[in-house]
Design a protein around this motif. Structure first.
Motif, short mmCIF file in Angstrom:
data_model
loop_
_atom_site.label_atom_id
_atom_site.label_comp_id
_atom_site.label_asym_id
_atom_site.label_seq_id
_atom_site.Cartn_x
_atom_site.Cartn_y
_atom_site.Cartn_z
N ARG A 696 0.87 -1.18 -0.04
CA ARG A 696 -0.14 -0.03 0.11
C ARG A 696 0.78 1.33 0.04
N GLY A 697 0.39 2.26 -0.72
CA GLY A 697 1.08 3.52 -0.80
C GLY A 697 0.23 4.40 -1.47
N ASP A 698 0.68 5.77 -1.40
CA ASP A 698 0.16 6.90 -1.98
C ASP A 698 -0.11 6.69 -3.69
N THR A 699 1.32 6.49 -4.10
CA THR A 699 1.46 5.91 -5.31
C THR A 699 2.44 5.02 -5.49
N LEU A 700 1.99 4.04 -6.24
CA LEU A 700 3.19 2.57 -6.55
C LEU A 700 3.65 2.56 -7.89
N SER A 701 3.87 3.86 -8.70
CA SER A 701 4.26 3.76 -10.02
C SER A 701 5.78 3.16 -9.98
N ASP A 702 6.49 3.61 -9.03
CA ASP A 702 7.87 3.32 -9.03
C ASP A 702 8.02 1.85 -8.62
N VAL A 703 7.21 1.43 -7.67
CA VAL A 703 7.07 0.18 -7.32
C VAL A 703 6.98 -1.12 -8.61
N LYS A 704 5.92 -0.60 -9.28
CA LYS A 704 5.50 -1.10 -10.33
C LYS A 704 6.84 -1.51 -11.44
N LYS A 705 7.31 -0.27 -11.44
CA LYS A 705 8.59 -0.45 -12.51
C LYS A 705 9.54 -1.20 -12.20
N TYR A 706 9.98 -1.24 -10.67
CA TYR A 706 10.97 -2.01 -10.09
C TYR A 706 10.59 -3.72 -10.27
#
Length: 725
Positions: A696-706
């Motif tokens: 969970r997080g405010d935005t997870l776009s960086d997590v998806k890229k990783y």
């Protein structure tokens, strides 16, 4: 040497990259988006050309040649390729898996070309007398052609003409043979675009939609209209404007069985401009319908969620009807949401999207309040009919007064009054089967599925116990498998048992049941709905299928037997699902001339989802729900990704899930919240143990890229669900 970048059309994340192949001169020009046959290892695979290597690039390895081209024209447009790539990165699936969503036949290395239907047309000089008198059947066939102006082979066969006779007629000098794609739902002739009358409220909502259509501008509209407010009329009017622009309108409905009702409305207006798409069509029917769209023989497609992948390059309108419905979320394989794909495709095609619902998803209404979507409202029913009155019944009070029946006194009274008035009623029970579980009264042991950690459900129709997860079935045991006792007891009530109870209490009532068991039989679900609409049944009993989008003028009463069935599911969307289901079900009543009445039975009458559904108060429910989600950081106020690790060995599943937690916690530290690993409520399905991780997080776009470029992405047995519901 021409070098193409080719994606191998196989569902393997290890192949999530383009491979380089030579395009032999003998194949000529092969455009991007074309399906080709390629050598891979010792075998042959299907590939999709997604680009070309610049001529200036030199390779330090040998390349193999493309073997053949599978289609005469490219199947994938540039927009389809780009949408698939976007989907792949957003939903963390492989590019090949995303591309396969746009295909109509999962069998590989086959051309999508399908045979067309042969038609015969008489030339102006053709007469019956020109055929020798001895050829009586040929004369009759020619007479028929002259009378109707032309006919397909199928039409001639229906008139009793044999294939040899049809072939002989086709070879006559006065007969012209043409090959055409099949008509779809109807044999309606082409017609002028209809002028759809709108009420003042509908016209106000339609105006900005029309403006976006004619100016070819991407816009996202949330059409919030109470049940019975005429949202479908707005859809039809918008589709007419789209067809006038010679563009394609995509109309999505949440359930296959709702396509028939929507198709009927659209066919009445547009005839054979309408094609359909859903999973029950044959491959040939799907190809035929897609080809009609590609050739623009038809301009309107209606279907369930997969219709959002229509392989057309000129979409002018997308409608997502009942946009709140969970059926738009694919729950296996590629876990996409059709609403999100609709928005991406509309953006790429510069056209509007209409998201319509009486109970918009919290996510969509939140975006409308933030100005991301344009909010359009239809606050009243057509002709100002009142919304149905709703009575809440506390089933705990019923128990105190000695009523142990599945029907409260108020429910019994409503059924009786409806039958006496010769009106119709819908009854909702969101549990199929006869009894929800079977247990030994001696030792308390339930009869469980041997492959899943769930109780088996008793189905009276075939006297069997069935698992609703893996469909395992077994006969009802005569003795307890654990202690040998004969005290086997059925607990709980499913639709089959309630149907039996209704028949006992109201023997003259004509009752129809609609649930997955009925709908599984081809055409049976549609037959039930048609029969109910025609007045052949007094009561329609079913699961949530009966609560979605149906418009029956004869229905004046709705009974909801267990309002808490969804509320008790451990999901952050439980309250939203409950409110949606109750409000939508209640909205089926009172759409005709008579006032509607609803009885809702509940063990939790003070829950805000149930209180607000009684008052048809969407805005009041939204206010309470969004406050709770803001406080907890749940969507749409935050983002979530769910990981489910499945393995035959529980400790192995836990080991891999633990490694995922450690990896993401180390890389992102305090930027996101990593929860788990933890066992799911149903810990084993189909002999595979399930261990979960939630991010969970405010935005997870960086997590998806990783994740997309890490070992996590290619881990066997791992299912990734972005934006879980």
């Amino acid at each position: 040497m021409r070098l193409a970048e080719v994606i191998v059309n196989r569902p393997a994340k290890q192949l999530n990259k383009p491979f380089t192949y030579e395009v032999p001169d003998a194949l000529g020009v092969v455009p991007v988006g074309t399906r080709v046959a390629i050598p891979l290892g010792r075998g042959k695979e299907e590939g999709i050309i997604v680009g070309y290597v610049p001529e200036t690039v030199s390779l330090n390895f040998t390349v193999k040649p493309i073997l053949s081209v599978l289609d005469k024209t490219p199947w994938f447009t540039s927009e389809m390729l780009a949408t698939a790539k976007r989907l792949s990165h957003y939903y963390l699936c492989s590019y090949p898996d995303a591309l396969r969503l746009f295909t109509i036949d999962k069998k590989e290395l086959k051309s999508y070309e399908r045979p067309k239907v042969a038609w015969l047309y008489p030339e102006p000089f053709l007469t019956v007398e020109s055929i020798p008198a001895r050829k009586k059947r040929q004369r009759e066939a020619v007479a028929y052609l002259l009378s109707v102006g032309g006919a397909s082979y199928d039409m001639l066969k229906e008139q009793g003409f044999s294939l040899p006779i049809i072939k002989q007629v086709s070879e006559l000098s006065g007969v012209r043979r043409e090959e055409k794609y099949r008509h779809t739902y109807t044999n309606y002739d082409a017609r002028e675009i209809p002028d759809i009358p709108l009420t003042t409220a509908q016209a106000k909502a339609y105006a900005p939609i029309h403006d976006a259509i004619i100016h070819r501008r991407f816009s996202s509209f949330l059409l919030h209209g109470v049940t019975g407010s005429g949202k479908t009329q707005v859809y039809i009017k918008a589709a007419a404007a789209c067809v006038a622009e010679n563009r394609i309108a995509v109309i999505l409905v949440p359930e296959i069985m709702l396509t028939d009702q929507m198709v009927t409305r659209f066919v009445e207006a547009f005839g054979d401009e309408v094609v359909v798409f859903h999973s029950k069509l044959t491959i040939s029917e799907r190809y035929n319908n897609w080809e009609r769209l590609r050739r623009k023989d038809s301009h309107i497609i209606i279907g369930a969620r997969s219709a959002v992948f229509a392989p057309t390059d000129d979409i002018g309108l997308i409608v997502v009807d009942e946009e709140h419905d969970g059926s738009y979320k694919q729950e296996d394989m590629v876990r996409y949401h059709a609403r999100q794909i609709a928005l991406w495709r509309a953006e790429s095609n510069s056209c509007p999207v209409i998201l319509g619902s009486a109970t918009p998803s919290i996510d969509s209404y939140y975006k409308a309040k933030k100005g991301i979507y344009t909010l359009l409202e239809l606050p009243e029913r057509i002709h100002h009919q009142p919304l149905p009155t709703v009575l809440l019944v506390d089933m705990k009070e019923e128990l105190l007064h000695g009523n142990y029946s599945v029907f409260s006194d108020a429910m019994t009274d409503l059924i009786q009054r409806t039958l006496e008035k010769k009106e119709q009623m819908i009854m909702l029970l969101n549990r199929r089967g006869y009894s929800t579980f079977v247990m030994c009264r001696e030792c308390g042991e339930p009869v469980n599925c041997p492959h899943c950690d769930v109780s088996l459900v008793y189905h009276r129709a075939n006297e069997a116990l069935r698992c609703h997860y893996c469909e395992y079935h077994a006969p009802v045991p005569e003795v307890c498998p654990k202690c040998g006792s004969r005290k086997i007891k059925f607990f709980g009530s499913g639709t089959q048992r309630v149907e039996e109870e209704l028949a006992k209490r109201f023997p003259r009532a004509r009752i129809a049941r609609l649930d997955q068991d009925v709908a599984a039989k081809k055409g049976r679900g549609e037959d039930v709905l048609h029969g109910f609409a025609a007045g052949e049944y007094d009561i329609l009993l079913g699961t949530q299928m009966v609560a979605k989008g149906h418009d029956f003028e004869g229905v004046t009463a709705v009974g909801i037997l267990t309002a808490d069935s969804v509320l008790n599911i451990p999901l952050y969307t439980a309250a939203e699902r409950t409110f949606d289901l109750l409000t939508q079900a209640a909205g089926r009543a009172g759409r005709g001339k008579s006032e509607g009445h609803v009885v809702i039975q509940t063990y939790n009458p003070l829950h805000y989802a149930i209180i607000k559904s009684k008052a048809h108060d969407y805005k009041g429910f939204y206010k309470e729900e969004i406050e709770a989600r803001e406080a907890l950081g749940y969507p749409p106020c935050g983002e979530m990704i769910h990981f489910r690790m499945q393995h035959e060995k529980k400790d192995k599943a836990m080991q891999i899930a633990t490694a995922i937690v450690e990896e993401l916690s180390k890389v992102f530290d305090n930027d996101v919240e990593v929860l788990g690993p933890y066992e799911e409520g149903v810990n084993r399905v189909r002999n595979l143990y399930r261990i979960s991780v939630m991010i969970r997080g405010d935005t997870l776009s960086d997590v998806k890229k990783y994740i997309y470029h890490s070992w996590i992405f290619t881990q066997d047995g791992l299912a990734i669900d972005v934006d879980p519901m």
